[in-house]
Design a protein around this motif. Sequence first.
Motif, short mmCIF file in Angstrom:
data_model
loop_
_atom_site.label_atom_id
_atom_site.label_comp_id
_atom_site.label_asym_id
_atom_site.label_seq_id
_atom_site.Cartn_x
_atom_site.Cartn_y
_atom_site.Cartn_z
N ILE A 78 -1.87 -1.38 3.10
CA ILE A 78 -0.80 -0.44 2.75
C ILE A 78 0.35 -1.18 2.09
CG2 ILE A 78 0.92 1.16 3.70
CD1 ILE A 78 -1.16 1.82 5.89
N GLN A 79 0.67 -2.36 2.58
CA GLN A 79 1.70 -3.19 1.94
C GLN A 79 1.39 -3.37 0.46
OE1 GLN A 79 1.60 -7.29 3.09
NE2 GLN A 79 3.15 -7.89 1.58
N LYS A 80 0.16 -3.70 0.17
CA LYS A 80 -0.25 -3.90 -1.22
C LYS A 80 -0.23 -2.58 -2.00
CE LYS A 80 -4.15 -5.57 -4.01
NZ LYS A 80 -5.56 -6.09 -3.96
N PHE A 81 -0.65 -1.49 -1.34
CA PHE A 81 -0.75 -0.20 -2.01
C PHE A 81 0.62 0.31 -2.47
CE2 PHE A 81 -1.17 4.50 -1.89
CZ PHE A 81 -2.25 4.65 -2.75
N ILE A 82 1.66 0.03 -1.68
CA ILE A 82 3.00 0.51 -2.05
C ILE A 82 3.88 -0.61 -2.58
CG2 ILE A 82 2.84 2.36 -0.35
CD1 ILE A 82 4.86 0.83 1.38
N HIS A 83 3.32 -1.82 -2.69
CA HIS A 83 4.03 -2.98 -3.25
C HIS A 83 5.24 -3.38 -2.39
CE1 HIS A 83 1.55 -2.68 -6.86
NE2 HIS A 83 1.82 -1.39 -6.86
N ALA A 84 5.06 -3.35 -1.07
CA ALA A 84 6.12 -3.83 -0.18
C ALA A 84 6.14 -5.35 -0.20
CB ALA A 84 5.90 -3.31 1.24
N LYS A 85 7.26 -5.92 0.17
CA LYS A 85 7.41 -7.37 0.15
C LYS A 85 6.71 -8.03 1.32
CE LYS A 85 10.94 -10.95 -0.58
NZ LYS A 85 12.39 -11.21 -0.74
N ILE A 90 5.91 -2.44 7.25
CA ILE A 90 5.09 -1.25 7.41
C ILE A 90 5.01 -0.91 8.89
CG2 ILE A 90 2.86 -0.18 6.96
CD1 ILE A 90 4.44 -1.10 4.44
N ILE A 91 5.64 0.21 9.28
CA ILE A 91 5.66 0.66 10.66
C ILE A 91 4.71 1.85 10.79
CG2 ILE A 91 7.10 1.46 12.58
CD1 ILE A 91 7.92 -1.29 11.42
N SER A 208 -1.00 10.52 -5.81
CA SER A 208 -0.54 11.37 -6.91
C SER A 208 0.34 10.60 -7.88
CB SER A 208 0.25 12.56 -6.36
OG SER A 208 -0.58 13.42 -5.61
N LEU A 209 1.12 9.64 -7.38
CA LEU A 209 1.97 8.80 -8.21
C LEU A 209 1.79 7.35 -7.81
CD1 LEU A 209 5.34 10.82 -8.02
CD2 LEU A 209 3.67 10.89 -9.87
N ASP A 210 1.91 6.45 -8.77
CA ASP A 210 1.89 5.04 -8.45
C ASP A 210 3.20 4.70 -7.75
OD1 ASP A 210 0.93 2.44 -8.36
OD2 ASP A 210 1.89 1.89 -10.24
N LEU A 211 3.10 4.07 -6.59
CA LEU A 211 4.27 3.87 -5.75
C LEU A 211 4.61 2.39 -5.63
CD1 LEU A 211 6.40 4.93 -3.79
CD2 LEU A 211 4.64 5.00 -2.00
N ASP A 292 -9.22 2.77 0.17
CA ASP A 292 -10.29 2.24 -0.68
C ASP A 292 -10.84 3.31 -1.61
OD1 ASP A 292 -9.99 -0.21 0.56
OD2 ASP A 292 -11.73 0.02 1.88
N PHE A 293 -11.00 4.52 -1.08
CA PHE A 293 -11.51 5.63 -1.88
C PHE A 293 -10.57 5.93 -3.05
CE2 PHE A 293 -11.29 10.21 -2.75
CZ PHE A 293 -12.60 10.47 -3.14
N VAL A 294 -9.28 5.99 -2.76
CA VAL A 294 -8.28 6.27 -3.80
C VAL A 294 -8.26 5.17 -4.86
CG1 VAL A 294 -5.79 6.44 -4.25
CG2 VAL A 294 -6.81 7.71 -2.35
N GLU A 295 -8.28 3.93 -4.40
CA GLU A 295 -8.17 2.82 -5.35
C GLU A 295 -9.43 2.67 -6.20
OE1 GLU A 295 -7.02 -0.48 -2.82
OE2 GLU A 295 -4.91 -0.18 -3.40
N LYS A 296 -10.57 3.06 -5.67
CA LYS A 296 -11.80 2.99 -6.46
C LYS A 296 -11.73 3.96 -7.64
CE LYS A 296 -16.84 3.25 -6.16
NZ LYS A 296 -18.02 3.50 -5.28
#
Length: 411
Positions: A78-85, A90-91, A208-211, A292-296
């Motif tokens: 999830i960190q990677k998916f939303i580009h968190a530092k 991530i809570i 729906s949007l790149d985050l 994984d499904f979304v990113e594929k």
Amino acid sequence: MFSKKKIQEIRDQFPILKKKIYSNSLVYIDNAATTQKPFQVIKASEIYYSTINSNVHRGLHFLSQESTFYVENVRKKIQKFIHAKHSSEIIFTKGTTESINLVASSISFLIKKGDEIIISYLEHHSNIVPWQILCSKKKALLKIIPINKDGLLQLEYFNFLISEKTKIVAINHVSNVLGIINPVKNIIDKSHEYGALVLIDGAQVPSSLDLDVQNLNVDFYVFSAHKMYGPTGIGILYGKEKILNYLDPYQTGGEMINKVSFDQTTYSDLPFKFEAGTPNIEGIIVWGEAIDFVEKIGVENIQHYKKELLSYAIKLLSRIDGIQLYGGSDLKKRSSIISFNLSKLHCFDVGSILDRFGIAVRTGHLCAQPLMNFFNVKGMIRASFSIYNTFEEIDYLFDSILKAKKFLLKH
């Protein structure tokens, strides 16, 4: 962008789409409420309980270590998916609603009499009520950003409302009723000029949007798994590390402690400081499969296809006499949601007949009663699209609305 064959391959991964509703094929267009789940997500739940099931973080035995590994791996995903530092930003929570309540509770000590909190007319009840309660307790003032006739935020009023007294601005990224994509980057930047914290309700955004939370420079961002093909009962709060470290815990108990004595308790480091008790372990691990499904498929590809569906639906439904479409015509500012009413007909009556045709739409106030009051309606009919929907389903929706209208006006 996607061929019919490709969409059918995607649809084949969702077993519920084969279900019959009153002898009709299911047309599921209630995706803003929750999305359906592909085989790999459903199977992951079975695999977890069959081969991994164990509590996390607390056990030295193999299963506990394995369960912990998978949970923390999803946190990093999830960190990677939303580009968190940091992954510690991530809570895990029960979902968007709990994430907002967590922030409202944990920042309570920062709010004093006369302080101000800003939200908008577009908010879901979950992003209204927690701030109302906080303002009531602290004798703070809740201010509302108005909207125009199309439902767009009137940002010139936001510039007037915000002040040095503003402590937090809480806005949705995408309206769950109108599908409008709000200019959250501008709102965040302006809020920070006044030293205000910003929470963005992103419930309608994942897939729906790149985050990119770092690019947004947002203080808090919240969303749930179940609107991106994952399980219910699990979501996240993203928060900047320095802010989360400063805030009080939301709940107390096991896992969130460092040392406990009858004299004093000290808290764990992030993220565990905000994760009291046994988490939804299965939900977290299964969510990883949904990501994984979304990113594929690709977020941009999903976004583009849903925009095509929205554009087609607006053009087609606009041909119906007496229909009122809400949200304006600028598709660049819209996500894959379309809400409407039919003249002289109640939204519940129309929705009930559509259900008999096998069409799942959402009807009512859509957890946004202030917005309904703005448009002077008791409710709306909402169709919301996902990657497994088709243009043929929109044709069927169009024909079914015409039949519902004809029947209801006769009776």
